[in-house]
Every structure is written in C-alpha cells, then in structure tokens.
Design an enzyme around this catalytic site. Structure first.
Site, PDB file in Angstrom:
ATOM      1  N   GLN A 112       0.855  -1.194   0.000  1.00 32.72           N
ATOM      2  CA  GLN A 112       0.000   0.000   0.000  1.00 32.72           C
ATOM      3  C   GLN A 112       0.887   1.238   0.000  1.00 32.72           C
ATOM      4  OE1 GLN A 112      -3.569  -0.539   2.896  1.00 32.72           O
ATOM      5  NE2 GLN A 112      -1.911  -1.804   3.698  1.00 32.72           N
ATOM      6  N   ASN A 113       2.165   1.051   0.210  1.00 33.53           N
ATOM      7  CA  ASN A 113       3.086   2.172   0.320  1.00 33.53           C
ATOM      8  C   ASN A 113       3.397   2.735  -1.064  1.00 33.53           C
ATOM      9  OD1 ASN A 113       3.082   1.509   3.004  1.00 33.53           O
ATOM     10  ND2 ASN A 113       5.001   0.361   2.917  1.00 33.53           N
ATOM     11  N   HIS A 130      -1.479   1.348  -4.427  1.00 31.51           N
ATOM     12  CA  HIS A 130      -1.886   2.756  -4.329  1.00 31.51           C
ATOM     13  C   HIS A 130      -0.978   3.683  -5.109  1.00 31.51           C
ATOM     14  CE1 HIS A 130      -3.921   1.505  -0.307  1.00 31.51           C
ATOM     15  NE2 HIS A 130      -4.657   1.181  -1.356  1.00 31.51           N
ATOM     16  N   CYS A 138      -0.593  13.290 -16.102  1.00 30.88           N
ATOM     17  CA  CYS A 138      -1.221  14.516 -16.609  1.00 30.88           C
ATOM     18  C   CYS A 138      -2.746  14.393 -16.549  1.00 30.88           C
ATOM     19  CB  CYS A 138      -0.787  14.761 -18.065  1.00 30.88           C
ATOM     20  SG  CYS A 138      -1.584  16.215 -18.760  1.00 30.88           S
ATOM     21  N   CYS A 141      -3.679  14.879 -20.837  1.00 31.42           N
ATOM     22  CA  CYS A 141      -3.429  13.810 -21.820  1.00 31.42           C
ATOM     23  C   CYS A 141      -3.153  12.467 -21.172  1.00 31.42           C
ATOM     24  CB  CYS A 141      -2.255  14.225 -22.717  1.00 31.42           C
ATOM     25  SG  CYS A 141      -0.686  14.347 -21.840  1.00 31.42           S
ATOM     26  N   CYS A 161       1.039  18.912 -23.057  1.00 29.43           N
ATOM     27  CA  CYS A 161      -0.238  19.584 -23.363  1.00 29.43           C
ATOM     28  C   CYS A 161      -0.515  20.760 -22.443  1.00 29.43           C
ATOM     29  CB  CYS A 161      -1.392  18.570 -23.263  1.00 29.43           C
ATOM     30  SG  CYS A 161      -1.795  18.147 -21.568  1.00 29.43           S
ATOM     31  N   THR A 199       0.353  -2.684   8.747  1.00 29.96           N
ATOM     32  CA  THR A 199      -0.810  -1.964   8.224  1.00 29.96           C
ATOM     33  C   THR A 199      -1.920  -1.971   9.263  1.00 29.96           C
ATOM     34  OG1 THR A 199      -2.422  -1.791   6.416  1.00 29.96           O
ATOM     35  CG2 THR A 199      -1.752  -4.018   7.056  1.00 29.96           C
ATOM     36  N   ASN A 224       3.178  -6.557  13.489  1.00 36.72           N
ATOM     37  CA  ASN A 224       2.783  -5.170  13.746  1.00 36.72           C
ATOM     38  C   ASN A 224       3.219  -4.840  15.163  1.00 36.72           C
ATOM     39  OD1 ASN A 224       1.163  -2.728  14.167  1.00 36.72           O
ATOM     40  ND2 ASN A 224       0.032  -3.369  12.341  1.00 36.72           N
ATOM     41  N   GLU A 226       1.209  -3.334  17.159  1.00 40.36           N
ATOM     42  CA  GLU A 226      -0.001  -3.467  17.999  1.00 40.36           C
ATOM     43  C   GLU A 226      -1.036  -4.279  17.239  1.00 40.36           C
ATOM     44  OE1 GLU A 226      -1.073   0.623  18.575  1.00 40.36           O
ATOM     45  OE2 GLU A 226      -2.013   0.774  16.596  1.00 40.36           O
TER      46      GLU A 226
END
Ligand code: BV8
Ligand code: ZN
Length: 260
Positions: A112-113, A130, A138, A141, A161, A199, A224, A226
């Site tokens: 996801q980074n 992501h 752009c 275009c 453009c 995550t 993780n 937590e």
C-alpha cells in the site's frame, strides 16, 4: 494498548511462522506504512493521521485536488522531499531476501506504500496497490512520467499539453490501478502463506486481501507493533517492530532446510 511481547515469547511464534513460509508453495505479503516507519517515513495514522491540521482522507481525494490543487501538491511535494533523505530499513531488506530465497514464482509483495522503498531494497515482484510518489500523471493527456524525487513546481504542468499534473497515487474514492488489483487478488488467492506487515488494515479494498487469504486456506501471519482488525484473522501474531521482527523471521526461514 497490549503489553509488549518479550523477545522470548516471540521465539516459538517466529519458528512456527518461519515453518509455514519455508514450506509454502506460494507466499504473498501485504505491507503498509509501518514497514516504512522504521525508515523514518511517518505513517498515516500517527499523530491522528493529520498533516498541517488536515485529515489525510481529506487531502488525498480528487475533490481536494479540484478544490485546492496547490494544497494537495504541497502535501505531496513535502512527502517527496522527505523521501530524499530516507533509506530502506532491515525490514525492507529482509522481505527482499525472502523473495530471493523462495525463488521466482513463489513470492509476491503487495504494498500500500507509495515510497518505492521495497524496490530500493531489492524486491522484484512488487504490486503497488496505491501507486507511487515518484511518478506524475497529466490530468489532460494522461501521460505518466517518472520524475524521481526532484522538486516539482507548486502547480506542475504537462510539457506536452500544458495541463495540470497530479501525483500518480490512488486517492480515496478512486479505483485501484486495473491489473494491479487483479494480480494482487490472484496472488493472495493462490497463496498458502500470507504475511501482513505494518498496516492498520482499515483501508479497502487492500485490507480485504486478508479475508481473501483466509478464504484461500492460507496461513495468515501478522507483524505489527499493535493489534489491528487483521489480528483476529491471523493464525500467528508477531508483535514487535518490523525492522526487528522481519529479519528474525527471514533468518529462520533461510536457516531451516531448503524449500521443499
Ligand atoms: C475505492 C495513496 C472505490 C495516497 C491511499 C466512503 C466513501 C468513499 C470511499 C470509502 C468510504 N468508506 C470506505 C471507503 C473505501 C476507502 C477506504 O477504505 N476508506 C477508509 C479510510 C475507511 N477506500 C478507497 O477509497 C479506495 N478506493 O474504494 O474505490 C471505487 C471502485 C471502483 C470505481 C470507483 C471507485 C482507495 C484507497 C486508497 C487510498 N490511498 N494512499 C497517498 O499515499 O497519499 S491509502 C493510505 O492508507 C496509504 O496508501 C496507506 O498505505 C493506507 C493504509 O494505511 P497503512 O499503510 O495501514 O498505514 P497506517 O498509518 O494506517 O497504519 C500503520 C500501521 O503500522 C499501524 O497498524 C501501526 O501499528 C503499524 N506500525 C507503526 N510502526 C510500526 C508498525 N508496524 C511494525 N513496525 C513498526 N515500526
Ligand atoms: Zn498532458
């Protein structure tokens, strides 16, 4: 907040997780901002997920960009500038080593980074759900260009453009890059060991991959600092910093008998 697990508590869990990874036909890994936190990249939900008093969910959206493109570019230019001083950490290198150890076709890294630190650490088969901070797109275009981490104008425009450029990241309410999402789902559904690291497991559809892994009968390992919503789906929880836990885990995978 749970009590931090003492290192000796971790050893048996690391051994079990390493066995599953070593004997897996296919491994899929899902990473989030917690893996890059060890490199000094701030996570999304640190300091309550605020940037200059704005909620990230309010800045990383198409409507925020329509309303105030300069503010959104300030947010992304600040993160690009931060990345210039940032290096991959032992957690990134451990995942790259795990991929080399398991060999081609047996390992997929789904991230996801948007910081490209996995690639900088040597990971090859990386699916960026992501997008990434180095490329711009752009709005006119549609050209996509890799601009590295060099400074961009406050409102950068397309050389072709003249229209406004945007970061090549997936904002909230935007679909994930076609092909990338399908590949991530397929790799997860085919996995027999699924490692979810760093995550908060609150952003969809990425977090849904953990359910997909369970439904596929994969052994789910969470790493993780937590517990998260992923914790109740994990067969093993390795609670510690990813920069320490991942190298310990991969050392056990590599030290054991060669992959079947
Ligand atoms: C979509 C890119 C549909 C930009 C990101 C209402 C309205 C509209 C949409 C929705 C809605 N409700 C829900 C949704 C869906 C929405 C969503 O999930 N929202 C959440 C907030 C509820 N999702 C979307 O909008 C997605 N698109 O649904 O489109 C659609 C479909 C078809 C056609 C049209 C539309 C798009 C989601 C992608 C958004 N973009 N980023 C940018 O980066 O600027 S998401 C953003 O959050 C980052 O990518 C980040 O990766 C991601 C998840 O965060 P984490 O990586 O988990 O980081 P976080 O800080 O949260 O947690 C860090 C974790 O690390 C913690 O658990 C912490 O304990 C741990 N940690 C910390 N230090 C360490 C550590 N662990 C180990 N070691 C350490 N040292
Ligand atoms: Zn253009």
């Amino acid at each position: 907040m749970h009590h931090p697990i003492e290192p000796e508590d971790l050893a048996p869990l690391l051994g079990r997780a390493a066995d599953w990874l070593r004997h897996a036909r296919r491994v899929a890994v899902l990473t989030g901002a917690g893996v890059s936190a060890e490199s000094g990249v701030s996570t999304f939900r640190d300091n309550g997920g605020l940037w200059e008093k704005h909620r990230v969910e309010d800045v990383a959206t198409p409507s925020a960009f329509r309303r105030d493109p300069a503010l959104v570019w300030r947010f992304y230019n600040a993160r690009r500038a931060n990345l210039r001083a940032v290096k991959p950490n032992p957690g990134h290198f451990a995942l790259a080593e795990l991929e080399r150890h398991l060999g081609p076709g047996r390992f997929t890294l789904i991230t996801q980074n948007v910081d490209r630190l996995h690639q900088a650490a040597g990971s090859r088969n990386v699916l960026e759900l992501h997008g990434d901070l180095l490329r711009v797109r752009c709005t006119g275009c549609g050209r996509v260009e890799d601009r590295g981490l060099g400074p961009l104008d406050d409102l950068p425009c397309c050389a072709e453009c003249g229209e406004l450029l945007r970061p090549n990241v997936v904002w909230f309410e935007e679909p994930l890059p076609p092909g990338v999402w399908e590949a991530a789902e397929a790799a997860t559904a085919a996995s027999d060991a699924f490692l979810v690291v760093g995550t908060s497991a609150v952003v969809y559809p990425a977090a849904g991959l953990i359910d997909t892994a369970r439904a596929a009968g994969a052994r789910v390992i969470e790493a993780n600092v937590e517990r998260t919503p992923a914790s109740q789906l994990a067969h093993v929880g390795l609670y510690g910093r990813s920069g320490e836990v991942l190298p310990q885990l991969v050392r056990r995978v590599v030290a054991g008998e060669p992959p079947a």
